[in-house]
Design an enzyme around this catalytic site. Structure first.
Site, PDB file in Angstrom:
ATOM      1  N   GLU A 287      -2.138  -9.404  -2.679  1.00 26.59           N
ATOM      2  CA  GLU A 287      -0.984 -10.223  -2.302  1.00 26.59           C
ATOM      3  C   GLU A 287      -0.154 -10.417  -3.565  1.00 26.59           C
ATOM      4  OE1 GLU A 287      -0.389 -11.412   0.748  1.00 26.59           O
ATOM      5  OE2 GLU A 287      -2.300 -11.228   1.818  1.00 26.59           O
TER       6      GLU A 287
ATOM      7  N   GLU B 218       6.718  -7.244   4.638  1.00 25.03           N
ATOM      8  CA  GLU B 218       6.166  -7.457   3.293  1.00 25.03           C
ATOM      9  C   GLU B 218       6.339  -6.163   2.500  1.00 25.03           C
ATOM     10  OE1 GLU B 218       2.143  -8.825   3.894  1.00 25.03           O
ATOM     11  OE2 GLU B 218       2.777 -10.383   5.310  1.00 25.03           O
TER      12      GLU B 218
ATOM     13  N   HIS C 248       2.206  -4.774   6.766  1.00 26.35           N
ATOM     14  CA  HIS C 248       3.056  -5.712   7.486  1.00 26.35           C
ATOM     15  C   HIS C 248       4.499  -5.344   7.147  1.00 26.35           C
ATOM     16  CE1 HIS C 248      -0.475  -8.765   7.619  1.00 26.35           C
ATOM     17  NE2 HIS C 248      -0.411  -8.065   8.744  1.00 26.35           N
TER      18      HIS C 248
END
Length: 490
Positions: free
Chosen positions: A296, A95, A92
């Protein structure tokens, strides 16, 4: 003279836009745009040709290279059974923390080779492929400081690349497969990756397959946070916990948003968190025989650059430890009775539906937790073989001989099992090396720092070194995790 001075100033100014004020092994904690990132990767490759190979797997929609830097000892050689692992970041575009951590990882690996026992062992025995940015177009469209927006999340076609892969439960994606997605799919077909990590932002958790759920799942499946388990759920949980427990605080399970349920041990099954169609980690597992998890690593998607040193400090140990997990399970080579490699043979573990296929050299790798397994091997034109293999800590080398169906010749259909050791070493281990051909792997698997107990604060001093073999002890734990009883405090 004045014109010459002005020209020199202009040259220096332009150069500063392309390459930050840094050396290859002293990379600034700043966000590198595409020309800057490319310059750093090329500089690393030029300065360390004996440890690196820079290549592109394709181009983005806007024509930017999807760079990968391979880091390993003797990158132009591929010893038998030397496993391939990969890290992919910035899928992404908005990110980008993982994008910068990958550059610092490259610097750490190259600077540490020959100085640090673990890093030296890792590069001697593993082929590490690092892609700092899978979505360079999206990154260029993103804005620093945007913590929760979507600008730059997708590629230049505004397609979410983590919803763009063929899906085990849903089939082909609704959005046409994008150039970046196609490049990664082809990459996975060309190289048999064994282990992978995919860096994202917006949460603090290690997520593992499946991301999607079966079509016949009840409507309230997601509401109750039900996991969509793979047959290798035990392995995926272990891999996720290896990362979370070696991260400075991920294992605490704290969520980034008020009111959200905590993540136990800092890990989650993807579908138990929220289900999605077309995720990359599911594709790696089902079609690539590669164990991939999604990491993450920042509550803010695109935090300010001054926070990057803290992210590196939080993740450095976890990033290194996770790479070593590829050296766990069963490896081997499948040959016929004339010792010719059998390519495209299917290797399965009984009770686990998803197997792997052998390379053109007959190689296979299977990450497994310690235990006893029934290994099944078959190939067109050969009699299938089943054998029982005991896996402890480290790697079991189990070579397999397949016999043509028309053959009446009989002999034992598997070679002896070799167990690789489990303490740090950069010296060849003879009983393990005998299973390999000349020029193969050099060391044995150091399984230190597998896990830290929750709530134990571990601070690493600047002169941090890894423990010696004498300082390592394994002991049991209720959740069957290996814990380290020798720890460093600053």
């Amino acid at each position: 003279m004045a014109s010459f001075t002005i020209s020199m100033v202009l040259v220096l100014f332009v150069a500063s836009l392309v390459l930050p004020s840094t050396t290859a092994l002293n990379i600034d904690f700043t966000y590198h745009n595409f020309p800057q990132m490319t310059a750093v990767l090329r500089q690393l490759a030029n300065e360390y040709p004996e440890l690196t190979k820079l290549y592109s797997i394709g181009k983005s929609v806007q024509g930017r290279d999807l760079w990968v830097l391979l880091v390993t000892n003797n990158p132009n050689e591929e010893p038998l059974l030397k496993p391939n692992v990969k890290y992919v970041a910035n899928m992404h575009g908005n990110e980008p923390v993982g994008r910068e951590l990958m550059l610092h990882l490259l610097s750490l690996l190259l600077d540490g080779y020959g100085k640090d026992d673990y890093i030296t062992w890792l590069l001697d025995n593993t082929r590490i492929h690092i892609m700092p940015s899978m979505n360079p177009d999206g990154f260029e469209a993103s804005s620093e400081g945007e913590c929760s927006g979507v600008q730059g999340r997708g590629n230049a076609n505004n397609a979410d690349l983590n919803r763009n892969f063929p899906d085990y439960f849903a089939g082909r994606p609704k959005v046409p497969i994008q150039p970046e997605t196609r490049a990664v799919m082809d990459w996975i077909k060309q190289i048999q990756f064994v282990l992978s990590g995919n860096f994202h932002g917006g949460a603090l958790v290690a997520s593992y397959p499946f991301d999607n759920i079966p079509a016949n799942s009840p409507k309230n499946f997601r509401k109750f946070g039900s996991p969509s388990r793979t047959p290798d759920d035990d392995v995926f949980k272990h891999l996720a916990e290896v990362y979370s427990f070696n991260h400075k605080n991920m294992y605490l399970g704290v969520t980034c948003r008020d009111g959200s349920p905590p993540f136990s041990n800092g890990t989650t099954n993807g579908a138990a968190w929220y289900s999605l169609i077309g995720g990359m980690q599911d594709y790696n597992y089902v079609w690539g025989s590669c164990m991939e998890i999604t990491l993450e690593i920042s509550c803010c998607k695109y935090p300010k650059s001054y926070q990057l040193p803290q992210f590196w400090n939080d993740n450095q140990k976890a990033i290194l430890q996770y790479l070593g997990e590829v050296h766990q399970g069963i490896w081997g080579q499948v040959t016929d009775q004339n010792k010719n490699p059998v390519s495209n043979a299917t290797i399965k573990i009984k009770g686990r539906d998803f197997g792997t296929r052998t390379t053109y050299r007959g190689e296979y790798w299977r990450i497994l937790r310690p235990g006893t397994y029934v290994l099944h091997a078959e190939a067109n034109g050969y009699d299938p073989v089943e054998l029982t293999v005991d896996v402890s800590k480290g790697v079991v080398i189990q070579n397999i001989t397949l016999y043509q169906q028309s053959s009446t010749y009989y002999e034992p259909r598997s070679e002896p099992t070799f167990q690789r050791g489990s303490v740090p070493s950069i010296t060849p281990v003879h009983n393990a090396a005998s299973a390999f051909r000349s020029g193969s792997l050099k060391g044995i698997w150091p399984t230190f720092t597998n896990f830290l107990k929750p709530k134990e604060a571990v601070i690493f001093p600047r002169n941090y070194v890894y423990p010696t073999a004498q300082q390592l002890i394994d002991y049991s734990h209720p959740s069957n995790r290996l814990l380290l009883n020798y720890q460093y405090y600053g």
